[in-house]
Design a protein around this motif. Sequence first.
Motif, PDB file in Angstrom:
ATOM      1  N   SER A   1       8.178  13.422   0.134  1.00  0.00           N
ATOM      2  CA  SER A   1       8.570  14.338   1.208  1.00  0.00           C
ATOM      3  C   SER A   1       9.264  13.592   2.339  1.00  0.00           C
ATOM      4  O   SER A   1      10.264  14.061   2.895  1.00  0.00           O
ATOM      5  N   THR A   2       8.735  12.424   2.665  1.00  0.00           N
ATOM      6  CA  THR A   2       9.330  11.614   3.736  1.00  0.00           C
ATOM      7  C   THR A   2      10.740  11.179   3.370  1.00  0.00           C
ATOM      8  O   THR A   2      11.682  11.323   4.158  1.00  0.00           O
ATOM      9  N   VAL A   3      10.883  10.637   2.164  1.00  0.00           N
ATOM     10  CA  VAL A   3      12.202  10.177   1.714  1.00  0.00           C
ATOM     11  C   VAL A   3      13.172  11.348   1.587  1.00  0.00           C
ATOM     12  O   VAL A   3      14.334  11.268   2.013  1.00  0.00           O
ATOM     13  N   GLY A   4      12.694  12.450   1.016  1.00  0.00           N
ATOM     14  CA  GLY A   4      13.557  13.615   0.827  1.00  0.00           C
ATOM     15  C   GLY A   4      14.030  14.210   2.139  1.00  0.00           C
ATOM     16  O   GLY A   4      15.210  14.558   2.280  1.00  0.00           O
ATOM     17  N   LEU A   5      13.115  14.312   3.107  1.00  0.00           N
ATOM     18  CA  LEU A   5      13.496  14.863   4.406  1.00  0.00           C
ATOM     19  C   LEU A   5      14.495  13.958   5.112  1.00  0.00           C
ATOM     20  O   LEU A   5      15.464  14.439   5.720  1.00  0.00           O
ATOM     21  N   TYR A   6      14.272  12.653   5.017  1.00  0.00           N
ATOM     22  CA  TYR A   6      15.213  11.706   5.639  1.00  0.00           C
ATOM     23  C   TYR A   6      16.599  11.846   5.017  1.00  0.00           C
ATOM     24  O   TYR A   6      17.614  11.899   5.736  1.00  0.00           O
ATOM     25  N   MET A   7      16.652  11.916   3.687  1.00  0.00           N
ATOM     26  CA  MET A   7      17.936  12.024   3.006  1.00  0.00           C
ATOM     27  C   MET A   7      18.631  13.341   3.340  1.00  0.00           C
ATOM     28  O   MET A   7      19.858  13.397   3.499  1.00  0.00           O
ATOM     29  N   PHE A   8      17.839  14.411   3.464  1.00  0.00           N
ATOM     30  CA  PHE A   8      18.421  15.702   3.806  1.00  0.00           C
ATOM     31  C   PHE A   8      19.020  15.674   5.209  1.00  0.00           C
ATOM     32  O   PHE A   8      20.146  16.156   5.431  1.00  0.00           O
TER      33      PHE A   8
ATOM     34  N   LYS B   1      20.054  13.065   6.919  1.00  0.00           N
ATOM     35  CA  LYS B   1      21.251  12.220   6.909  1.00  0.00           C
ATOM     36  C   LYS B   1      22.423  12.945   6.254  1.00  0.00           C
ATOM     37  O   LYS B   1      23.574  12.811   6.690  1.00  0.00           O
ATOM     38  N   GLY B   2      22.128  13.721   5.205  1.00  0.00           N
ATOM     39  CA  GLY B   2      23.180  14.490   4.555  1.00  0.00           C
ATOM     40  C   GLY B   2      23.813  15.496   5.500  1.00  0.00           C
ATOM     41  O   GLY B   2      25.042  15.690   5.495  1.00  0.00           O
ATOM     42  N   LEU B   3      22.974  16.128   6.326  1.00  0.00           N
ATOM     43  CA  LEU B   3      23.499  17.055   7.324  1.00  0.00           C
ATOM     44  C   LEU B   3      24.375  16.327   8.342  1.00  0.00           C
ATOM     45  O   LEU B   3      25.449  16.812   8.717  1.00  0.00           O
ATOM     46  N   GLU B   4      23.899  15.162   8.782  1.00  0.00           N
ATOM     47  CA  GLU B   4      24.610  14.425   9.821  1.00  0.00           C
ATOM     48  C   GLU B   4      25.977  13.950   9.368  1.00  0.00           C
ATOM     49  O   GLU B   4      26.948  13.984  10.137  1.00  0.00           O
ATOM     50  N   ILE B   5      26.057  13.484   8.129  1.00  0.00           N
ATOM     51  CA  ILE B   5      27.311  12.874   7.678  1.00  0.00           C
ATOM     52  C   ILE B   5      28.163  13.811   6.816  1.00  0.00           C
ATOM     53  O   ILE B   5      29.310  13.487   6.518  1.00  0.00           O
ATOM     54  N   GLY B   6      27.606  14.967   6.439  1.00  0.00           N
ATOM     55  CA  GLY B   6      28.339  15.833   5.527  1.00  0.00           C
ATOM     56  C   GLY B   6      28.520  17.249   6.023  1.00  0.00           C
ATOM     57  O   GLY B   6      29.584  17.621   6.515  1.00  0.00           O
ATOM     58  N   LEU B   7      27.462  18.080   5.902  1.00  0.00           N
ATOM     59  CA  LEU B   7      27.587  19.506   6.154  1.00  0.00           C
ATOM     60  C   LEU B   7      27.996  19.838   7.585  1.00  0.00           C
ATOM     61  O   LEU B   7      28.909  20.644   7.806  1.00  0.00           O
TER      62      LEU B   7
END
Length: 232
Positions: free
Chosen positions: A48-55, A57-63
């Motif tokens: 959950s920790t890793v997944g939330l972090y990746m999500f 970061k994905g928002l910050e650099i992508g969506l």
Amino acid sequence: MVLNILKGLALTAKDIIPVSLFLIVFQIFVLKSPIGDIKPLILGIVLSTVGLYMFIKGLEIGLMPLGSSVGSKLPLLDNKLLVIAFAFILGYTTTLAEPALASLAMEIEELSVGTMNNKWLIHAVATGVGIGISLGMIKIMYSIPYTHIIIPMVLIASILAYFAPNSITGIAFDSGGVTTGPVTVPLNMALAIGLSSVISGSDPLLDGFGIIGLASITPIIAVLLLGIIVKF
């Protein structure tokens, strides 16, 4: 790079671990119930920790940059009707991708023994969100005060809730809540902020926000109308 990732994971862990510890302590000392196998629990917290972090970061650099970029370039279309249509399609399609909405619709269909079709509910909510995002674009482009739109929407929802079947009222208001998910919120909010940042006389702080509120009240109206028409 590695140091930044570790710092990000640490910050994410600070959000997840306290909640997890609270639940563990509550179950052991208040509910007097054993945890059971601790290994899956620890693995779940780590994932959950890793997944939330990746999500995030994905928002910050992508969506979010993508949504902001598209929003800032919408005036180049020089066609307000086309902008409104685009906003509706974006709101509609992003809602279809919301996992929380799909889960809610499946639960409702199961509990109602199939009398409430989950596809009808999903498309009613998606249509409502599309209308809400479109209203947000209209508000920004025509500099309409937020209260001039949201207050009538709330009044309409209140009136429809009075006439709608009791079986659909709670579902309608919960449907408005599930639209504020991880796909709809960042993309549509970034779109609104991007558009308001390039509209002459528009303040992104005043006009770029509030679109998620509109995207929450309009699906409530849509589902209430569905209940009145179909009579669940």
